[in-house]
Motif scaffolding. Structure first.
Motif, PDB file in Angstrom:
ATOM      1  N   PHE A  67      14.192 -37.794  -0.204  1.00 39.32           N
ATOM      2  CA  PHE A  67      13.670 -38.687  -1.009  1.00 39.32           C
ATOM      3  C   PHE A  67      14.157 -39.911  -1.021  1.00 39.32           C
ATOM      4  O   PHE A  67      13.552 -40.845  -1.681  1.00 39.32           O
ATOM      5  CB  PHE A  67      13.743 -38.207  -2.522  1.00 39.32           C
ATOM      6  N   CYS A 104       9.826 -40.989   3.359  1.00 38.48           N
ATOM      7  CA  CYS A 104      11.081 -41.650   2.359  1.00 38.48           C
ATOM      8  C   CYS A 104      11.197 -43.150   2.508  1.00 38.48           C
ATOM      9  O   CYS A 104      11.711 -43.517   1.764  1.00 38.48           O
ATOM     10  CB  CYS A 104      12.033 -40.921   2.645  1.00 38.48           C
ATOM     11  N   LYS A 107       9.294 -44.614  -0.482  1.00 31.65           N
ATOM     12  CA  LYS A 107       9.476 -44.294  -1.940  1.00 31.65           C
ATOM     13  C   LYS A 107      10.978 -44.210  -1.955  1.00 31.65           C
ATOM     14  O   LYS A 107      11.826 -43.913  -1.209  1.00 31.65           O
ATOM     15  CB  LYS A 107       8.578 -43.144  -2.124  1.00 31.65           C
ATOM     16  N   ARG A 109      14.287 -42.924  -4.887  1.00 37.28           N
ATOM     17  CA  ARG A 109      14.483 -41.812  -5.872  1.00 37.28           C
ATOM     18  C   ARG A 109      13.836 -42.071  -7.274  1.00 37.28           C
ATOM     19  O   ARG A 109      13.478 -41.092  -7.812  1.00 37.28           O
ATOM     20  CB  ARG A 109      15.874 -41.326  -5.795  1.00 37.28           C
ATOM     21  N   PHE A 111      11.523 -44.711 -10.236  1.00 33.43           N
ATOM     22  CA  PHE A 111      10.350 -44.901 -10.037  1.00 33.43           C
ATOM     23  C   PHE A 111       9.786 -46.222  -9.852  1.00 33.43           C
ATOM     24  O   PHE A 111       8.449 -46.211  -9.549  1.00 33.43           O
ATOM     25  CB  PHE A 111       9.890 -44.557 -11.745  1.00 33.43           C
ATOM     26  N   LEU A 114       7.099 -45.766  -7.024  1.00 30.34           N
ATOM     27  CA  LEU A 114       5.423 -45.366  -7.571  1.00 30.34           C
ATOM     28  C   LEU A 114       4.886 -46.685  -7.997  1.00 30.34           C
ATOM     29  O   LEU A 114       3.369 -46.355  -8.048  1.00 30.34           O
ATOM     30  CB  LEU A 114       5.637 -44.313  -8.546  1.00 30.34           C
ATOM     31  N   TYR A 205      12.292 -32.630  -9.127  1.00 33.80           N
ATOM     32  CA  TYR A 205      11.441 -33.668  -9.189  1.00 33.80           C
ATOM     33  C   TYR A 205      11.369 -34.461 -10.471  1.00 33.80           C
ATOM     34  O   TYR A 205      11.291 -33.966 -11.441  1.00 33.80           O
ATOM     35  CB  TYR A 205       9.753 -33.619  -8.850  1.00 33.80           C
ATOM     36  N   CYS A 218       4.198 -38.986 -10.371  1.00 34.62           N
ATOM     37  CA  CYS A 218       5.447 -38.098  -9.890  1.00 34.62           C
ATOM     38  C   CYS A 218       6.067 -38.321  -8.515  1.00 34.62           C
ATOM     39  O   CYS A 218       5.168 -38.768  -7.491  1.00 34.62           O
ATOM     40  CB  CYS A 218       4.964 -36.489  -9.730  1.00 34.62           C
ATOM     41  N   GLU A 219       7.030 -38.150  -8.309  1.00 36.57           N
ATOM     42  CA  GLU A 219       7.658 -38.702  -7.001  1.00 36.57           C
ATOM     43  C   GLU A 219       7.150 -37.707  -5.679  1.00 36.57           C
ATOM     44  O   GLU A 219       7.633 -38.048  -4.573  1.00 36.57           O
ATOM     45  CB  GLU A 219       9.264 -38.723  -7.068  1.00 36.57           C
ATOM     46  N   CYS A 221       4.169 -37.327  -5.065  1.00 37.45           N
ATOM     47  CA  CYS A 221       3.063 -38.091  -4.546  1.00 37.45           C
ATOM     48  C   CYS A 221       1.784 -37.300  -4.181  1.00 37.45           C
ATOM     49  O   CYS A 221       1.092 -37.707  -3.425  1.00 37.45           O
ATOM     50  CB  CYS A 221       3.511 -38.997  -3.570  1.00 37.45           C
TER      51      CYS A 221
END
Length: 252
Positions: A67, A104, A107, A109, A111, A114, A205, A218-219, A221
């Protein structure tokens, strides 16, 4: 495109295409199609995969469940140490161009990751699943049993075609695999209550829930990738008493 460059380009691994995109659209994010990457990898590294049981699973775990960039780099280094057969193979070429295909690298870890990549909504899901004639028939003529009495599931049942509802229900059934803990003003951590959850592994998550704005991220995705809410956001819905899925998350 009204003179505006695209936000993203997804292509195969063609080198000439990569150079052209960099030259003509320098601000566009170029991604390589993972399906093509994996197909080519099977052709190039079939022999080390056959001779090293577990390499395929470990490779997919490194790619799918890393992540952060640091986490991916550590996992990749671990792979190289564990499987000597990976050295001097196509794997090293894949690593060289990792920024175009490893999730990764786009994105993080927490927010901020996002806020930047709200892609064309439901691209993958709508492209693959929208067989409208067949789906409309299923919706009109075929019944399927609801899994629960949650209002959000009833809403999905009424809104989706039957095939899409089945996929929603498969995801919704996973909410029981997680416990939700509020760890910030609008942040929830979803922790698996068993060793391994299908499709999601053993990771925790993070979900951002801005209830007043009707915004949920949500990570994992999944919404961005498949056009359907993930079990992590759905779990938060049931945890905090959200009974209506915002329209933005029910793609037509």
């Amino acid at each position: 495109m009204d003179g505006k460059p695209p936000d993203n380009f997804i292509t195969d691994q063609d080198g000439a295409m990569r150079q052209s995109i960099q030259s003509i659209f320098p601000t566009t994010m170029h991604r390589c199609c993972r399906w093509h990457i994996m197909k080519k990898a099977q052709e190039k590294v079939g022999w080390p995969l056959c001779r090293n049981p577990g390499l395929s699973d470990d490779f997919n775990k490194c790619v799918d469940f890393s992540f952060t960039i640091d986490e991916f780099e550590q996992n990749w280094a671990g792979l190289m140490m564990k499987y000597e057969a990976m050295t001097h193979t196509h794997f090293e070429k894949l690593y060289k161009y990792r920024s175009t295909w490893v999730p990764c690298y786009f994105k993080h870890r927490f927010f901020p990751f996002l806020q930047s990549t709200q892609r064309s909504e439901g691209f993958n899901a709508n492209h693959i699943l929208a067989k409208e004639g067949c789906n409309d028939y299923r919706t009109e003529h075929l019944e399927i049993e609801l899994w629960s009495n949650f209002p959000i599931e009833k809403q999905a049942y009424k809104t989706y075609t039957r095939d899409l509802y089945r996929k929603f229900r498969e995801e919704f059934e996973l909410i029981g695999r997680y416990n939700a803990f509020q760890v910030g003003a609008d942040i929830f951590e979803l922790r698996p209550n068993q060793e391994f959850v299908a499709k999601y592994g053993s990771q925790n998550y993070l979900v951002q829930a801005r209830v007043e704005e009707g915004s949920y991220l949500c990570e994992c995705c999944k919404m961005d990738k498949d056009g359907i809410l993930c079990c992590h956001i759905l779990k938060v819905f049931t945890h905090i008493g959200v009974d209506v899925i915002p329209e933005r998350y029910l793609l037509r």
